[in-house]
Scaffold this active site. Structure first.
Site, PDB file in Angstrom:
ATOM      1  N   GLY A 198      -2.446 -12.648   2.393  1.00 30.85           N
ATOM      2  CA  GLY A 198      -3.469 -12.918   3.391  1.00 30.85           C
ATOM      3  C   GLY A 198      -3.763 -11.682   4.219  1.00 30.85           C
ATOM      4  N   ASP A 199      -2.723 -11.100   4.780  1.00 32.15           N
ATOM      5  CA  ASP A 199      -2.880  -9.890   5.582  1.00 32.15           C
ATOM      6  C   ASP A 199      -3.355  -8.709   4.748  1.00 32.15           C
ATOM      7  OD1 ASP A 199      -2.238 -10.653   8.219  1.00 32.15           O
ATOM      8  OD2 ASP A 199      -0.113 -10.671   7.753  1.00 32.15           O
ATOM      9  N   LEU A 200      -2.700  -8.482   3.624  1.00 26.95           N
ATOM     10  CA  LEU A 200      -3.023  -7.305   2.821  1.00 26.95           C
ATOM     11  C   LEU A 200      -4.420  -7.396   2.228  1.00 26.95           C
ATOM     12  CD1 LEU A 200       0.414  -6.763   1.040  1.00 26.95           C
ATOM     13  CD2 LEU A 200      -0.523  -5.503   2.982  1.00 26.95           C
TER      14      LEU A 200
END
Length: 396
Positions: free
Chosen positions: A175-177
């Protein structure tokens, strides 16, 4: 004349980035910009800085390794963004910057203070990247979000894990990456457009949008037949065999991407009966008979070790690989040959290994220029004359 790593300046040399983000998505994006040659100034709160500095153990020096993972090659200054003096300091930095990256929660006081419309009007050259959990529109726009929440709501957890088993998050913080990677694309594209127009712009992405974009074939499968996709373990929704299989000593993967490779595999494992079975000669049939194909292959593959199968398949041109742990990956000669791990000196922790940027330019990998900064290490050098109380917040 070839360029060496020592001479490499990077395609973004001369670009100045002000990083007001924290945790992972924004910091990963700005670290990548630093790897590409940009000067990145990470702005942190004087009391503790980026929360990931405390996300340990493990720690190296005073900070958690999680912080070290997404912040090398940056400079750190400490500013209280909610104070008038702090806002003045940020405006002074933005006046000479090219890019601003922030992940303020929608509707928060900081998003109000650093409103993108006001910033764009005051600094029309500025490219502003805003990373949020769910995007700038819709019923979820004001909700907070962490990586696992994005993986859950964005569908990734429903596709990860064994068939019929409990939902699982991906091993990486996708999600973040994902948001960080799409943010990088947005920034670089906006900088390219600015080179033609002279104007910056407001760029947005989110953890949720990144998840939707990365569904790719899962999404188009669903759009085509309307069937709810489910987790397949290591299996592939469109190819069989294409997953992990048990050998005599461990698991390994086989990736058969066409019917010619399937026939080659049947010969290599001495299963002419499978190769002659018209039901499974084509991938469409193997998808229908997935359980049968996997059961038959599993029974045969248990007769040799992983190394034996991988050596045999390599000679036959069949894509296969052992499943390596990270200690094995970072000891692998291929990793060393690529120069993907570099060592930098940390001012208090000593030599520190860091994963480098995964793109080469004219055969040169961007060097990791410096260790992740200690909190506020560059405050005096960068803020200079602005490092004193000032009544104005507009810089006027």
């Amino acid at each position: 004349m070839s360029t060496t790593a020592e001479e490499f300046t990077g395609p973004l040399a001369g670009v100045r980035v002000i990083d007001l983000s924290k945790i992972l998505a924004g910091p990963y994006a700005t670290m990548s910009l630093a790897d590409l040659g940009a000067e990145v100034i990470k702005v942190e709160h004087p009391n503790g800085g980026d929360p990931t500095r405390a996300w340990g153990p493990p720690t190296v020096g005073a900070d958690a390794t999680y912080f070290h993972a997404a912040n090398h090659s940056k400079k750190s200054v400490t500013i209280d963004l909610k104070s008038e003096h702090g806002q003045f300091q940020v405006y002074e930095l933005l006046a000479e910057a090219d890019v601003l990256v922030e992940n303020f929660r929608p509707g928060s006081s900081l998003q109000t203070i650093f409103d993108y419309k006001e910033l764009s009007a005051k600094f029309p050259h500025l490219v502003i990247l805003h990373i949020s959990a769910y995007g700038d529109h819709g019923p979820m726009r004001d909700e907070p979000g962490y990586d696992m929440v994005a993986q859950a709501r964005g569908g990734l957890m429903s596709l990860t894990g064994e068939a019929g088993g409990p939902p699982m998050k991906a091993g990486f913080a996708m999600g973040d990456l994902g948001a960080g990677l799409f943010g990088i694309i947005g920034i670089v594209s906006a900088l390219f457009e600015r080179s033609r127009t002279g104007k910056g712009q407001y760029v947005t992405t989110s953890l949720y949008e990144g998840q939707l974009a990365l569904h790719v074939n899962w999404a188009t499968n669903y759009f085509a037949d309307g069937r709810r996709p489910h987790a397949l373990g290591s299996g592939h929704p469109n190819l069989v065999p294409y997953q992990a299989y048990p050998a005599a000593d461990d698991y390994f993967v086989i990736a058969i991407g066409n019917d010619s490779l399937w026939q080659r595999l049947c010969v290599a494992v001495d299963r002419s009966d499978l190769g002659e079975d018209e039901r499974i000669a084509a991938n469409t049939g193997r998808l229908v008979h997935r359980d049968y194909v996997n059961a038959e292959l599993s029974a045969t593959l248990r007769t040799k070790s992983v190394d034996e199968w991988c050596e045999l398949f390599s000679a036959a041109g069949i894509p296969a690989a052992p499943i390596k742990h990270l200690d094995e990956v970072y000891a692998d000669p291929q990793t060393e040959a690529l120069g993907m791990v570099q060592t930098v000196d940390h001012p208090t922790a000593g030599p520190m290994r860091q994963v480098a940027f995964p793109v080469n330019f004219n055969g040169v990998r961007p060097p990791v220029r410096s260790a992740p900064p200690e909190l506020g290490a560059d405050t005096h050098d960068i803020l200079g004359a602005t490092d004193h109380p000032h009544p104005a917040t507009t810089g006027a």
